[in-house]
Design a protein around this motif. Structure first.
Motif, mmCIF file in Angstrom:
data_model
loop_
_atom_site.group_PDB
_atom_site.id
_atom_site.type_symbol
_atom_site.label_atom_id
_atom_site.label_comp_id
_atom_site.label_asym_id
_atom_site.label_seq_id
_atom_site.Cartn_x
_atom_site.Cartn_y
_atom_site.Cartn_z
ATOM 1 N N GLU A 170 0.803 -1.223 0.000
ATOM 2 C CA GLU A 170 0.000 0.000 0.000
ATOM 3 C C GLU A 170 0.845 1.288 0.000
ATOM 4 O O GLU A 170 0.303 2.383 -0.202
ATOM 5 C CB GLU A 170 -0.913 0.019 1.246
ATOM 6 N N ASP A 171 2.141 1.168 0.242
ATOM 7 C CA ASP A 171 2.952 2.390 0.301
ATOM 8 C C ASP A 171 4.379 2.061 -0.116
ATOM 9 O O ASP A 171 4.778 0.894 -0.210
ATOM 10 C CB ASP A 171 2.923 3.009 1.701
ATOM 11 N N GLU A 172 5.166 3.122 -0.319
ATOM 12 C CA GLU A 172 6.538 2.946 -0.791
ATOM 13 C C GLU A 172 7.421 2.323 0.281
ATOM 14 O O GLU A 172 8.354 1.565 -0.028
ATOM 15 C CB GLU A 172 7.110 4.302 -1.218
ATOM 16 N N GLN A 173 7.105 2.591 1.568
ATOM 17 C CA GLN A 173 7.923 2.031 2.644
ATOM 18 C C GLN A 173 7.837 0.501 2.651
ATOM 19 O O GLN A 173 8.847 -0.181 2.843
ATOM 20 C CB GLN A 173 7.453 2.598 3.989
ATOM 21 N N ALA A 174 6.633 -0.016 2.423
ATOM 22 C CA ALA A 174 6.485 -1.473 2.352
ATOM 23 C C ALA A 174 7.274 -2.027 1.180
ATOM 24 O O ALA A 174 7.894 -3.106 1.278
ATOM 25 C CB ALA A 174 5.003 -1.830 2.226
ATOM 26 N N TRP A 175 7.269 -1.263 0.047
ATOM 27 C CA TRP A 175 8.044 -1.695 -1.120
ATOM 28 C C TRP A 175 9.524 -1.807 -0.758
ATOM 29 O O TRP A 175 10.173 -2.811 -1.062
ATOM 30 C CB TRP A 175 7.790 -0.703 -2.252
ATOM 31 N N GLN A 176 10.039 -0.804 -0.092
ATOM 32 C CA GLN A 176 11.458 -0.797 0.223
ATOM 33 C C GLN A 176 11.827 -1.931 1.183
ATOM 34 O O GLN A 176 12.864 -2.600 1.024
ATOM 35 C CB GLN A 176 11.846 0.557 0.829
ATOM 36 N N LEU A 177 10.970 -2.171 2.189
ATOM 37 C CA LEU A 177 11.242 -3.251 3.128
ATOM 38 C C LEU A 177 11.247 -4.610 2.431
ATOM 39 O O LEU A 177 12.109 -5.459 2.694
ATOM 40 C CB LEU A 177 10.191 -3.246 4.251
ATOM 41 N N LEU A 178 10.275 -4.832 1.529
ATOM 42 C CA LEU A 178 10.197 -6.105 0.820
ATOM 43 C C LEU A 178 11.383 -6.269 -0.127
ATOM 44 O O LEU A 178 11.912 -7.383 -0.289
ATOM 45 C CB LEU A 178 8.872 -6.184 0.046
ATOM 46 N N ASN A 206 14.614 -9.138 -0.167
ATOM 47 C CA ASN A 206 14.768 -9.966 -1.372
ATOM 48 C C ASN A 206 13.462 -10.592 -1.862
ATOM 49 O O ASN A 206 13.451 -11.720 -2.379
ATOM 50 C CB ASN A 206 15.809 -11.072 -1.156
ATOM 51 N N CYS A 207 12.372 -9.878 -1.696
ATOM 52 C CA CYS A 207 11.106 -10.327 -2.311
ATOM 53 C C CYS A 207 11.206 -10.092 -3.817
ATOM 54 O O CYS A 207 11.775 -9.084 -4.270
ATOM 55 C CB CYS A 207 9.933 -9.551 -1.716
ATOM 56 N N ASP A 208 10.616 -10.993 -4.627
ATOM 57 C CA ASP A 208 10.782 -10.921 -6.079
ATOM 58 C C ASP A 208 9.740 -10.032 -6.753
ATOM 59 O O ASP A 208 10.085 -9.216 -7.618
ATOM 60 C CB ASP A 208 10.683 -12.336 -6.680
ATOM 61 N N VAL A 209 8.481 -10.199 -6.397
ATOM 62 C CA VAL A 209 7.399 -9.523 -7.118
ATOM 63 C C VAL A 209 6.474 -8.864 -6.106
ATOM 64 O O VAL A 209 6.203 -9.411 -5.031
ATOM 65 C CB VAL A 209 6.606 -10.517 -7.995
ATOM 66 N N LEU A 210 5.951 -7.662 -6.506
ATOM 67 C CA LEU A 210 5.041 -6.909 -5.652
ATOM 68 C C LEU A 210 3.705 -6.717 -6.358
ATOM 69 O O LEU A 210 3.641 -6.647 -7.589
ATOM 70 C CB LEU A 210 5.647 -5.542 -5.299
ATOM 71 N N GLN A 211 2.668 -6.545 -5.524
ATOM 72 C CA GLN A 211 1.323 -6.379 -6.079
ATOM 73 C C GLN A 211 0.500 -5.639 -5.031
ATOM 74 O O GLN A 211 0.494 -6.014 -3.864
ATOM 75 C CB GLN A 211 0.710 -7.761 -6.384
ATOM 76 N N GLY A 212 -0.176 -4.557 -5.432
ATOM 77 C CA GLY A 212 -0.971 -3.835 -4.447
ATOM 78 C C GLY A 212 -1.477 -2.513 -4.977
ATOM 79 O O GLY A 212 -1.145 -2.081 -6.095
ATOM 80 N N PHE A 213 -2.280 -1.848 -4.151
ATOM 81 C CA PHE A 213 -2.902 -0.588 -4.551
ATOM 82 C C PHE A 213 -1.881 0.550 -4.696
ATOM 83 O O PHE A 213 -2.183 1.572 -5.307
ATOM 84 C CB PHE A 213 -3.962 -0.183 -3.532
ATOM 85 N N TYR A 214 -0.700 0.389 -4.106
ATOM 86 C CA TYR A 214 0.316 1.423 -4.281
ATOM 87 C C TYR A 214 0.652 1.582 -5.764
ATOM 88 O O TYR A 214 0.939 2.692 -6.233
ATOM 89 C CB TYR A 214 1.570 1.075 -3.482
#
Length: 768
Positions: free
Chosen positions: A726-734, A738-746
């Motif tokens: 939902e936000d850029e901070q979660a993106w950076q933490l993931l 070493n998370c590969d793929v992201l998906q969300g309302f952000y």
């Protein structure tokens, strides 16, 4: 109003008087008619006896003839024309049976030996037509009974004719047997050939026979004779063409009907005596009859009103006592039958528990008294599947065992019933909520013990729907409907117990409308796919999209996937829906590839889809038809779907993976799979549920869970996808973990294909 007793007296008197009035006419008509019938019957019997006697004599004559022709010496004598031997044999046989006529003729009719001239007999052809059958013929003014047989040695050597004479002596013996005078008369001359009549009567008969028909009948009436004529031409005892002789049976009418005249006199005396006796005994009989009839009438009235308790007792005559006993037996039988019928109407025949009818009476009574109670519907989980797989016999035995266990909960304040199928009902009265909860917990605990049938153990689970009365319904149907609605909600939500709450009716009605509209959702083109982009965590590239199903119905409005997907799985409609989703998603993927986008398409599968035999073959054909690389397609399956039929699901996923497509475990961490189970799964990707990602920046626990999951996936060589970003901070933490793929309302909410294309263009311009 005239009493029954008085009516009986009048009835007896009237019957006796009426009988006397009409008895004279009735007796006269009846005896006259009966006397005529008796005379006619005697004549008919005389005729039958005559024919039987003649047939018996014919059989005797035929037997003698067969003995003669079977004599070897006789056949040899006939063959050699040994006249002396032939005559000796004929005499011996004739004397043995007392024959009066014997003629032996050659096959062409020439006389060999004879007591009478063959020319006086009927033609040989006529006799041989009745070969082996007795015949009555007129021979030189005398009646004979003849039998003609063939003499063979071995070919036809001769014809032998034997006969008895029918004379006055025979007629007299027949009269002693039949009771009627017997005469043989030539119709053309009136000549009497033989008769049992006296000579004078024979002379009178010979003259009367010459009269025309009507004078002849008057002469018989004047002589008071009753006659019956049997023409020989109407019997089988005369050769064809001989119609000259009649057999006349005569009876003296006065003598034959003398008994009826005596009967008429006796009947007159009896009728008069009956009238006098009826007047004397009418009153006594009426009183004796009236008393038991009155008692039986009262008993019948009680039975009509449904009172079967009081026995029927009558004293008096045996017939009335017997009738009363029969009536009382009928009362007992009707009472028992009614109890049995009522029991069958109010009880389930399989389990012996009260049924819907009995339950309805109980609930109506509680509602009328406004007595609080808890209404619990119990459903056996997946009982239909058990019944289909194991057979109805096992299913019925399981229902009986369930009923036996439920009976242990039956008490003065509790009632048990079987509603239908695998639905049982408990009605709990006069208990506080805490006591009720303890009882329900004990009920669920009871179901945790397996049921044993034929040394096999069957574990069962139950789901409970609970309503309170009278606050949750003022009639039986409403309470049942709401309890069933709660039971269905428990099944959908994978809960053991659901209690009714206000507002659930609207949800239930909405589910019903969804169920009705589901079968037409595909055909009416009300389904639509939205696509949520998948972003590479490392550099923010768009690497694909997840196809998410949306449904908007004109009557219902927007229907959320979490509303209709479980219902579609239950009804089987998920199969055509998933087929449509796969087709539409692959069509869109093909279009994007033609536009130059190297995307991966993620498509969701349900537990029901993993049980479809044609699933893998259908997907393979669609990929080939569109020339899509299987590695560009990912099928997502939830952990809970894998737990329905684990072995079957693993086998189906292995088949899919063998095609080259990717397999992803969706909502990982929310289901029940263990690490050992995960090790067995043929998967390529783990998808971390949004519940662990949304508060990632502020929850150390969620961060720990996500970090450990990412390490586990990396160690197992699996790709990881985090949804709910939902936000850029979660993106950076993931990305740091070493998370590969992201998906969300952000990045983007799910979009229709046209909106997705527009968003993609803007996103690509912004990230050049």
């Amino acid at each position: 109003m005239v009493s029954f007793r008085a009516r009986l007296v009048l009835l007896f008197a009237g019957l006796a008087g009426g009988a006397l009035a009409i008895s004279m006419v009735a007796v006269s008509l009846a005896t006259s008619s009966q006397s005529e019938r008796t005379v006619e019957r005697e004549l008919e019997v005389s005729q039958r006896v005559f024919i039987e006697v003649i047939n018996a004599r014919g059989a005797q004559l035929l037997q003698a003839a067969e003995v003669l022709i079977n004599d070897f010496a006789f056949r040899e004598a006939v063959a050699t024309r040994d006249q002396a031997t032939i005559i000796s044999a004929l005499i011996n046989h004739g004397e043995r049976i007392g024959t009066d006529l014997m003629v032996l003729q050659s096959p062409n009719g020439e006389e060999i030996a004879a007591t009478h001239e063959p020319s006086s007999l009927p033609a040989l052809a006529q006799l041989t037509q009745r070969l082996g059958t007795s015949t009555l013929v007129n021979v030189d003014g005398q009646m004979f009974q003849l039998v003609t047989v063939a003499v063979r040695s071995p070919d036809l050597s001769a014809w032998a004719t034997l006969g008895f004479q029918l004379d006055d002596a025979l007629a007299t013996s027949l009269r002693r047997l039949t009771g009627a005078e017997v005469s043989f008369v030539v119709t053309s001359t009136g000549r009497v050939l033989a008769s049992s009549l006296a000579p004078a009567d024979q002379d009178w008969l010979q003259q009367a026979m010459l009269l025309p028909s009507e004078p002849y009948q008057r002469a018989l009436q004047q002589r008071d004779w009753a006659n019956r004529t049997l023409p020989l031409r109407q019997t089988e005892l005369v050769p064809a063409g001989d119609s000259e002789v009649n057999i006349l049976f005569s009876i003296d009418y006065a003598e034959a009907t003398a008994e009826f005249a005596l009967l008429r006199q006796q009947y007159i005396g009896i009728a008069i005596a009956t009238l006098l006796m009826a007047l004397v005994f009418a009153s006594v009989a009426a009183r004796r009859i009236n008393q038991p009839v009155a008692r039986l009438t009262n008993a019948a009235e009680r039975l009509r009103k449904g009172d079967y308790n009081e026995p029927v007792a009558v004293t008096g005559d045996y017939e009335f006592v017997q009738l009363a006993e029969t009536f009382d037996a009928m009362r007992s039988a009707v009472s028992e039958r009614e109890k049995h019928i009522v029991y069958q109407v109010e009880h389930d025949l399989l389990t012996g528990l009260p049924n819907r009818t009995s339950l309805q009476k109980l609930i109506r009574s509680l509602l009328e008294r406004q007595q609080p109670a808890t209404f619990v519907i119990l459903n056996i989980v997946r009982f239909r599947e058990i019944n289909d797989r194991l057979g109805q016999r096992i299913g019925d035995q399981l229902l009986k065992l369930v009923a036996q266990r439920l009976k242990s909960f039956q008490a003065d304040d509790n009632s048990i019933a079987r509603l239908a199928g695998d639905e049982f009902v408990l009605v709990l009265r006069g208990q506080r909520r805490a006591e009720r909860e303890v009882l329900i917990d004990r009920l669920q605990e009871e179901f945790q013990h397996p049921y044993s049938i034929d040394k096999s153990r069957y574990p069962l689970q139950c789901r409970l729907g609970i309503v309170q009365l009278p606050e949750h319904g003022d009639n039986f149907d409403t309470l049942v409907r709401r309890a069933q609605m709660c039971s269905s909600a428990a099944k959908l939500q994978q809960l053991s117990v659901v209690e009714y709450e206000p507002g659930m009716d609207e949800q239930h009605m909405r589910r019903l409308r969804i169920l009705q509209a589901l079968p037409n959702a595909v055909t009416e083109q009300n389904l639509q796919l939205h696509y949520q982009p998948k972003i590479a965590a490392a550099d923010g590239r768009v690497i694909g999209a997840e196809a998410l199903l949306r449904w908007r119905d004109d009557g219902i409005g927007v229907v959320r996937p979490d509303e209709f997907i479980p219902l579609a799985e239950q009804t089987g409609e998920i199969t055509p829906i998933t087929a449509w989703v796969i087709q539409a998603a692959l069509d869109q993927l093909q279009l994007w590839q033609e536009q130059g986008f190297d995307f991966v398409m993620a498509i969701n599968l349900s537990a029901v889809n993993l049980q479809e035999p044609e699933l893998v073959e259908s997907i393979q054909q669609q990929l080939k038809r569109r020339h899509i690389d299987p590695s560009k397609v990912t099928f997502e399956v939830t952990e809970s779907a894998l737990m329905v039929e684990p072995e079957l699901a693993i086998a189906k996923l292995a088949e899919l993976r063998a095609l080259g497509v990717k397999i992803s475990i969706d909502d990982y961490g929310t289901g029940y799979s263990s690490l050992a189970q995960l090790k067995r799964l043929p998967v390529d990707e783990l998808k971390i549920d949004r519940s662990f990602v949304q508060d990632l920046a502020i929850s150390d626990i969620d961060l720990t869970i996500v970090a450990s999951t990412l390490r586990l996936a990396r160690d197992m060589g699996l790709t990881t996808v985090a949804e709910g970003v939902e936000d850029e901070q979660a993106w950076q933490l993931l990305r740091d973990k070493n998370c590969d793929v992201l998906q969300g309302f952000y990045f983007s909410r799910p979009l229709a294909a046209a909106q997705f294309d527009k968003w993609l263009k803007e996103y690509l311009r912004a990230h050049k």
